[in-house]
Design an enzyme around this catalytic site. Structure first.
Site, PDB file in Angstrom:
ATOM      1  N   GLN A   5     -21.503   0.294  -6.100  1.00  0.00           N
ATOM      2  CA  GLN A   5     -20.778   0.883  -4.771  1.00  0.00           C
ATOM      3  C   GLN A   5     -19.552   1.990  -4.852  1.00  0.00           C
ATOM      4  O   GLN A   5     -20.739   2.713  -5.737  1.00  0.00           O
ATOM      5  CB  GLN A   5     -19.893  -0.284  -4.569  1.00  0.00           C
ATOM      6  CG  GLN A   5     -20.874  -1.796  -3.672  1.00  0.00           C
ATOM      7  CD  GLN A   5     -20.937  -2.921  -4.312  1.00  0.00           C
ATOM      8  OE1 GLN A   5     -20.004  -2.644  -5.433  1.00  0.00           O
ATOM      9  NE2 GLN A   5     -22.441  -3.116  -4.130  1.00  0.00           N
ATOM     10  N   LYS A  56     -26.082   6.897  -8.779  1.00  0.00           N
ATOM     11  CA  LYS A  56     -25.129   6.651 -10.205  1.00  0.00           C
ATOM     12  C   LYS A  56     -26.532   5.952 -10.144  1.00  0.00           C
ATOM     13  O   LYS A  56     -26.582   6.447 -11.938  1.00  0.00           O
ATOM     14  CB  LYS A  56     -24.448   5.195 -10.148  1.00  0.00           C
ATOM     15  CG  LYS A  56     -23.282   6.157  -8.989  1.00  0.00           C
ATOM     16  CD  LYS A  56     -21.847   4.631  -8.879  1.00  0.00           C
ATOM     17  CE  LYS A  56     -22.513   3.522  -7.712  1.00  0.00           C
ATOM     18  NZ  LYS A  56     -23.274   4.160  -6.678  1.00  0.00           N
ATOM     19  N   THR A  98     -30.769   1.808  -0.015  1.00  0.00           N
ATOM     20  CA  THR A  98     -31.752   1.285  -0.506  1.00  0.00           C
ATOM     21  C   THR A  98     -31.713   0.024  -0.723  1.00  0.00           C
ATOM     22  O   THR A  98     -32.952  -0.605  -0.521  1.00  0.00           O
ATOM     23  CB  THR A  98     -31.226   1.576  -2.699  1.00  0.00           C
ATOM     24  OG1 THR A  98     -31.147   2.830  -2.483  1.00  0.00           O
ATOM     25  CG2 THR A  98     -32.523   1.437  -2.903  1.00  0.00           C
ATOM     26  N   GLY A 153     -27.751  -0.864  -4.815  1.00  0.00           N
ATOM     27  CA  GLY A 153     -28.952  -0.178  -5.020  1.00  0.00           C
ATOM     28  C   GLY A 153     -28.825   1.130  -5.591  1.00  0.00           C
ATOM     29  O   GLY A 153     -28.209   1.960  -5.063  1.00  0.00           O
ATOM     30  N   HIS A 154     -30.185   1.383  -6.618  1.00  0.00           N
ATOM     31  CA  HIS A 154     -29.785   2.268  -7.494  1.00  0.00           C
ATOM     32  C   HIS A 154     -31.558   3.073  -7.375  1.00  0.00           C
ATOM     33  O   HIS A 154     -32.568   1.662  -7.735  1.00  0.00           O
ATOM     34  CB  HIS A 154     -29.479   2.221  -9.033  1.00  0.00           C
ATOM     35  CG  HIS A 154     -28.009   2.023  -8.557  1.00  0.00           C
ATOM     36  ND1 HIS A 154     -27.471   1.882 -10.072  1.00  0.00           N
ATOM     37  CD2 HIS A 154     -27.310   2.026  -8.534  1.00  0.00           C
ATOM     38  CE1 HIS A 154     -26.619   1.543  -9.815  1.00  0.00           C
ATOM     39  NE2 HIS A 154     -26.172   1.822  -8.423  1.00  0.00           N
ATOM     40  N   THR A 210     -15.671  -4.145  -0.237  1.00  0.00           N
ATOM     41  CA  THR A 210     -16.586  -5.059  -0.572  1.00  0.00           C
ATOM     42  C   THR A 210     -16.124  -5.873  -1.545  1.00  0.00           C
ATOM     43  O   THR A 210     -14.449  -5.832  -1.413  1.00  0.00           O
ATOM     44  CB  THR A 210     -17.651  -3.972  -2.104  1.00  0.00           C
ATOM     45  OG1 THR A 210     -18.835  -5.227  -2.713  1.00  0.00           O
ATOM     46  CG2 THR A 210     -16.757  -3.939  -3.452  1.00  0.00           C
ATOM     47  N   ASP A 219     -23.691   4.874  -3.055  1.00  0.00           N
ATOM     48  CA  ASP A 219     -24.772   5.978  -2.603  1.00  0.00           C
ATOM     49  C   ASP A 219     -24.549   7.588  -2.500  1.00  0.00           C
ATOM     50  O   ASP A 219     -24.809   8.205  -2.353  1.00  0.00           O
ATOM     51  CB  ASP A 219     -25.038   5.302  -0.961  1.00  0.00           C
ATOM     52  CG  ASP A 219     -25.196   3.975  -0.286  1.00  0.00           C
ATOM     53  OD1 ASP A 219     -25.727   3.551  -1.379  1.00  0.00           O
ATOM     54  OD2 ASP A 219     -24.664   4.372   0.568  1.00  0.00           O
TER      55      ASP A 219
END
Length: 431
Positions: free
Chosen positions: A225, A16, A300, A40-41, A240, A13
């Protein structure tokens, strides 16, 4: 031509998406090399907001090739829905603009079911905080040599054999968790139905990337990530299921490590984390609340509220080392506007001993307390700044102090979600 790897240098987060989008304008190829649709981007382009999960950020830029590499685990049903969503926003996606590595493992519905069942069965304090999307079980099957991969969809006999091998493992697990056995025929039919939608995008990505690189095209490798969620170097087990650090860009695409010219680490000007696990600089006071509100700190992918804290130079110095970061992109500097005093973690106290790194043992990670250095804040706005001259002197001092503490130079400074609001210090694509 230079090839650039973009990795998160905290717990994800970090922003990126914007940085990759900003860099992708000058790249020819944008390649995802790990993770799944747990990423999530969020991209903001001319006031249009794109929320991407499986697709590389480069898809919103015309004239670029976007690649999903073999280091990714891919939910084909989610991918097709995401493609349709982005198309509805006016973005053209075709097999000429998007390629999926033939050896990419697939996330099956059974992976998500297993992921969620395990998390629900976990006792308090042992939950990982997974998104429940099947990422971990899909990586387990990859390492266990029982994955269904993209290429397997092209031959029915191979597909049946792969599914049967996977079910030999999954059905006993499901029985132990109280889940009904997998409906084999239903799963096979789902895969047969999605195959003609996915296979047009399948390609020998390793070959394409090597050819493009030799032809002098610029490749931008996009990580998901953050390095502190890396399966080896993160805050295990609250991590992860893939390698997140920059070295994975090579193995996750099939382009060798000698092709990597610059590693850009994305670093938020403070620290956030989603889910469970240690977080030495976490703030549960008014300052933490303020950071979360001003930074709009909600995931996101999950919508979960992010935990917030002061900038931790100790862990960023560590992640810059493990990823071989050439320079950092410092994001969300504007969130710090208006604080009278800021704090930076410069080390940890562990039972009376000072440490300059985050220890590996989970019990020690839980016990460390941050050692802070205070620095003067600023009252003027940094939002929208496009040059050093636009920044208050105290903000420049803050950035320079971060450089000193992490032993790594700042290459970019981001001062808003808009891609143009970026101060370029060092060009990652410089030849």
């Amino acid at each position: 031509m230079a090839n650039v790897v973009v990795v998160g240098a905290q717990w994800g987060d970090e922003g990126k998406g914007k940085i990759v989008d900003w860099l992708s304008e000058r790249a020819d190829v944008i390649a995802r090399f790990q993770g799944g649709h747990n990423a999530g981007h969020t991209l903001v382009i001319d006031s249009n907001v794109y929320k991407l999960h499986a697709l590389p950020s480069g898809v919103v830029r015309g004239g670029k090739l976007s690649v999903i590499g073999n280091g990714v685990v891919l939910d084909p049903w989610h991918l097709m829905k995401e493609i349709e969503t982005v198309r509805a926003q006016g973005v053209e996606i075709t097999p000429e603009t998007l390629m999926v590595a033939e050896n990419t493992p697939l996330i099956l519905p059974i992976h998500g079911e297993l992921d969620r069942a395990r998390e629900e069965a976990a006792s308090a304090g042992t939950k990982i905080g997974t998104t429940g999307r099947g990422i971990g079980p899909a990586y387990e099957d990859k390492v266990g040599r029982r994955s269904v991969r993209v290429a397997d969809l092209a031959d029915d006999a191979t597909l049946v054999a792969r599914v049967d091998r996977a079910l030999q493992h999954h059905n006993p697990l499901r029985k132990g968790l109280g889940i009904e056995p997998v409906d084999r025929e239903a799963l096979l039919n789902e895969l047969r139905a999605i195959a003609p939608q996915l296979l047009p995008y399948a390609a020998p990505v390793w070959k394409v990337l090597n050819e493009r690189s030799k032809a002098g095209q610029r490749i931008l490798f996009e990580g998901a990530q953050g390095a502190l969620l890396d399966i080896d170097f993160g805050t295990y087990p609250f991590v992860t299921s893939s390698n997140v650090i920059a070295g994975q860009a090579a193995t996750g695409t099939g382009l060798g490590p000698t092709a990597i010219d610059f590693v850009l680490g994305i670093v938020k000007a403070y620290t956030t984390r989603v889910g469970e696990g240690p977080f030495p600089t976490e703030l549960e006071d008014a300052d933490g609340q303020r950071l979360g509100e001003r930074g709009h700190e909600f995931g996101t992918t999950t919508g979960r509220k992010r935990r917030c804290g002061w900038f931790d130079a100790t862990i960023v110095r560590q992640t810059c080392a493990t990823s071989g970061v050439s320079g950092i992109a410092l994001t969300k500097l504007d969130v710090l506007d208006g604080f009278d005093t800021l704090k930076i973690c410069v080390g940890y106290d562990l039972d009376g001993e000072r440490l300059d790194y985050l220890p590996t043992a989970a019990d020690q990670q839980a016990r460390v307390t941050p050692i802070y250095e205070e620095i003067e804040g600023w009252q003027d706005s940094t939002a929208g700044a496009k040059s050093w001259a636009d920044l208050p002197a105290a903000a420049i001092k803050y950035v320079r102090r971060i450089e000193e503490l992490i032993n790594c130079p700042v290459a970019l400074v981001s001062t808003s979600p808009e891609r143009e609001d970026t101060i370029l210090v060092t060009d990652p694509f410089a030849d």
